[in-house]
Design a protein around this motif. Structure first.
Motif, PDB file in Angstrom:
ATOM      1  N   ASN A 250       5.199   7.739   3.904  1.00  0.00           N
ATOM      2  CA  ASN A 250       4.974   7.630   2.619  1.00  0.00           C
ATOM      3  C   ASN A 250       4.983   8.588   1.642  1.00  0.00           C
ATOM      4  N   VAL A 251       5.504   8.519   0.349  1.00  0.00           N
ATOM      5  CA  VAL A 251       5.453   9.553  -0.370  1.00  0.00           C
ATOM      6  C   VAL A 251       5.124   9.018  -1.585  1.00  0.00           C
ATOM      7  N   SER A 252       4.087   9.739  -2.375  1.00  0.00           N
ATOM      8  CA  SER A 252       3.744   9.103  -3.693  1.00  0.00           C
ATOM      9  C   SER A 252       3.829  10.139  -4.761  1.00  0.00           C
TER      10      SER A 252
ATOM     11  N   SER B  79       0.784  -1.239   0.027  1.00  0.00           N
ATOM     12  CA  SER B  79      -0.125  -0.053  -0.002  1.00  0.00           C
ATOM     13  C   SER B  79       0.944   1.091  -0.165  1.00  0.00           C
ATOM     14  N   LEU B  80       0.647   2.291  -0.764  1.00  0.00           N
ATOM     15  CA  LEU B  80       1.285   3.521  -0.709  1.00  0.00           C
ATOM     16  C   LEU B  80       0.833   4.577   0.255  1.00  0.00           C
ATOM     17  N   GLY B  81       0.004   4.077   1.069  1.00  0.00           N
ATOM     18  CA  GLY B  81      -0.494   4.961   2.380  1.00  0.00           C
ATOM     19  C   GLY B  81      -1.819   5.835   2.141  1.00  0.00           C
ATOM     20  N   ASN B  82      -2.321   6.468   3.137  1.00  0.00           N
ATOM     21  CA  ASN B  82      -3.111   7.547   3.013  1.00  0.00           C
ATOM     22  C   ASN B  82      -2.640   8.799   3.469  1.00  0.00           C
TER      23      ASN B  82
ATOM     24  N   LEU C  77       4.222   6.344  -8.746  1.00  0.00           N
ATOM     25  CA  LEU C  77       5.610   5.854  -7.904  1.00  0.00           C
ATOM     26  C   LEU C  77       5.166   6.174  -6.542  1.00  0.00           C
ATOM     27  N   GLY C  78       5.348   5.292  -5.694  1.00  0.00           N
ATOM     28  CA  GLY C  78       5.486   5.676  -4.213  1.00  0.00           C
ATOM     29  C   GLY C  78       6.589   4.880  -3.334  1.00  0.00           C
ATOM     30  N   ALA C  79       6.818   5.437  -2.407  1.00  0.00           N
ATOM     31  CA  ALA C  79       7.756   4.811  -1.441  1.00  0.00           C
ATOM     32  C   ALA C  79       7.314   5.090  -0.087  1.00  0.00           C
ATOM     33  N   GLY C  80       7.587   4.060   0.670  1.00  0.00           N
ATOM     34  CA  GLY C  80       7.149   4.468   2.280  1.00  0.00           C
ATOM     35  C   GLY C  80       8.029   3.309   3.108  1.00  0.00           C
ATOM     36  N   THR C  81       7.549   3.404   4.461  1.00  0.00           N
ATOM     37  CA  THR C  81       8.542   2.442   5.288  1.00  0.00           C
ATOM     38  C   THR C  81       8.229   1.091   4.755  1.00  0.00           C
TER      39      THR C  81
END
Length: 164
Positions: free
Chosen positions: A77-79, A47-50, A105-109
């Motif tokens: 998270n950043v997208s 999940s890319l997060g909310n 494109l998403g990146a997170g923990t």
């Protein structure tokens, strides 16, 4: 969840109140706005997060960009999204809709994801130049760290934009 119910209720009430008002589409080529972004995964585990989404459009470019982020509870998270509205049509009165291909494109923990998305949105122009919108974008992509393919989910947003 309670916050989202209130926002949806307010937007529905606004739709009803101003549905009969006329509006001239005088939007020009630049836009900027904020939204609450949701992301749900259905297959692949990523999940890319909310969080908050900042959207913008550069004059004379057909792409609407979005930068989203979420910070809190030990997660970050950043997208990034880029969507080309292939269709952007008037429905009736102050209602418009859009559809087109895009990518994310998403990146997170502990997770990185990238892939394609297809945003479909409903727009409401209450007063010039304010747009209220709600959007759902099915997504299909690849997860990295750990490697997951396919990742299938849906991204959604509800918010506003100003057109200049």
């Amino acid at each position: 969840f309670r916050f989202m119910k209130r926002i949806v209720f307010i937007i529905i009430v606004l739709f009803i109140v101003v549905a009969s008002m006329g509006f001239s589409d005088t939007r020009k080529g630049m836009a900027a706005g904020l939204a609450y972004q949701l992301d749900a995964e259905f297959l692949g585990g990523g999940s890319l997060g909310n969080g908050v989404l900042f959207s913008f459009k550069i004059p004379k470019q057909p792409i609407l960009f979005g930068i989203g982020f979420r910070v809190g509870a030990g997660a970050f998270n950043v997208s990034f999204t880029a969507d080309w509205w292939l269709i952007n049509n008037h429905i009736n009165g102050i209602f418009y809709w859009y559809l087109g291909p895009g990518f994310y494109l998403g990146a997170g923990t502990g997770h990185i994801g990238l892939g394609l998305r297809v945003p479909i949105g409903l727009q409401l122009f209450i007063i010039e130049p304010l747009e209220l919108f709600i959007e759902a974008a099915p997504r299909f992509g690849l997860g990295i760290n750990p490697l997951n393919f396919p990742e299938v989910g849906i991204m959604a947003a509800i918010g506003f934009r100003f057109w200049f």
